[in-house]
Design an enzyme around this catalytic site. Sequence first.
Site, PDB file in Angstrom:
ATOM      1  N   HIS A 160      23.576   6.785 -40.231  1.00 14.44           N
ATOM      2  CA  HIS A 160      22.168   6.595 -39.830  1.00 14.44           C
ATOM      3  C   HIS A 160      21.825   7.452 -38.609  1.00 14.44           C
ATOM      4  O   HIS A 160      20.924   7.111 -37.853  1.00 14.44           O
ATOM      5  CB  HIS A 160      21.862   5.129 -39.527  1.00 14.44           C
ATOM      6  N   SER A 281      12.318  33.357 -27.721  1.00 13.29           N
ATOM      7  CA  SER A 281      10.902  33.085 -27.933  1.00 13.29           C
ATOM      8  C   SER A 281      10.115  34.084 -27.105  1.00 13.29           C
ATOM      9  O   SER A 281      10.527  34.460 -26.011  1.00 13.29           O
ATOM     10  CB  SER A 281      10.587  31.664 -27.474  1.00 13.29           C
ATOM     11  N   LYS A 287      14.268  29.759 -24.242  1.00 14.00           N
ATOM     12  CA  LYS A 287      14.637  29.400 -25.611  1.00 14.00           C
ATOM     13  C   LYS A 287      15.718  30.288 -26.211  1.00 14.00           C
ATOM     14  O   LYS A 287      15.750  31.488 -26.013  1.00 14.00           O
ATOM     15  CB  LYS A 287      13.407  29.473 -26.536  1.00 14.00           C
ATOM     16  N   GLU A 294      18.280  27.832 -39.532  1.00 14.24           N
ATOM     17  CA  GLU A 294      16.919  27.399 -39.897  1.00 14.24           C
ATOM     18  C   GLU A 294      16.447  28.121 -41.155  1.00 14.24           C
ATOM     19  O   GLU A 294      15.843  27.526 -42.053  1.00 14.24           O
ATOM     20  CB  GLU A 294      15.945  27.680 -38.753  1.00 14.24           C
TER      21      GLU A 294
END
Length: 461
Positions: A160, A281, A287, A294
Amino acid sequence: MTSKTNHLWGGRFNEPTDEFVKIFGASVTFDKVLAFYDIEGSEAHATMLSEIGVLTKEELKQILDGLSAIKDEISNGQFEWSIDLEDVHMNIEARLTELCGLPGKKLHTGRSRNDQVATDIRLYLRDQVQIINNEILRLLNALLDLAEGEKSTIMPGFTHLQAAQPVSFGHHLLAYFEMFKRDHERLEDSYKRINTMPLGAAALAGTSYPINRERTAELLGFERICANSIDAVSDRDFAIEFCSNASLIMMHLSRFSEELILWSSAQFNFVTLPDSFCTGSSIMPQKKNPDVPELVRGKTGRVNGNLIALLTLMKGQPLAYNKDNQEDKEPLFDTVETLQACLRVFGDMVPTIKANTETMRSSTLKGYTTATDLADYLVKKGMPFRDAHDVVGNTVAYAITQSKDLSELSLKELQSFDRTIEADIFDFISLEGSLNARNHLGGTAPEQVSLAIKTARSSLK
Ligand code: ARG
């Protein structure tokens, strides 16, 4: 024989094809990927035709020379692909006739584009599956190497997405090994269904020439021959099976990607991915984005889409060949290319994953992940499991008020919850104790992880 329309099939036509219909119906812009497989099929077919006396030795030689010249033209980028000639098959045949005249026109004897295209796709897929399987093997080896180095690294195992029990990071990686190993097996198994030859089915009913299908299959390295001519030209289930296997692989890559994305965030910080696999970024200087996982996660969508496209393409088709089947190629090619790229980038990236062992360890200590071990300890002392569950629940509630892990409580504190607890308890509720206790086949004890890696390595040989 002249005609106002396509000279390869236009005999019965009085009107030329509408200009846009020509563009609409043409597949050459994408099926030229099959060119070399188409030529390979033609070489075998022509050889067989000469052996049964349909072509003379001289005609065969002219055809083979012509096909060889066409291969050169395609390799050099000199071949002129024409939309007017619809598809890869007719482009090559027309050029062959230009190069060698009459024998070129005889090549199509006893054959149809229906069995020709089905053969080409199978020849193509045979090669691609081998490339993919090699990439999976590379990934499997990379996972084993990484797991070997991390077999004693402790991380929280999750259920979970809540910290559940301590596990070895190596063990966690081996879970992916198992998934990709099954994917590899599935592809290997599918190979015999891909490596089956449709040629000889002609349009759908077979041919009246005394063809020797065994010989053509032997020349092309096909293991088997499609047993039914109608099935041979209409079936694409081998391609759908491949796309389904590809979807499973992408689903596994996507789960792994998801974990890498989570783990490389500042909040988890379980792993560091190298700069070479990340991007920055343009607005937020701090970043470092995990673009590779991804993108792999994102590309899973199109591979799943391609599978659904092919399933839907087939579902309403009456036997035998229908032009619908021309639509099988783009989804199939896209799946092949996407999957190969994703496996390649993962095979390159996995060896560069750096585990942040300290963070993994302190995170494991935060989640009361050895609570089950305390319960098991009490059970071994004679307490029923339900009661032990209750005692441990109270102990955890107390530890939370003290901001301590169970293993950080004193013996006295622990004994206040149950008198039977002795000093050896720390061998069980420490992270190492918990890990080492799971020392059975398939368990997370580092000793078992070592063994699993050894077994896995020998399974790859
Ligand atoms: N371009 C066609 C395809 O991809 C080749 C077969 C065409 N056959 C036909 N009877 N029109 O399926």
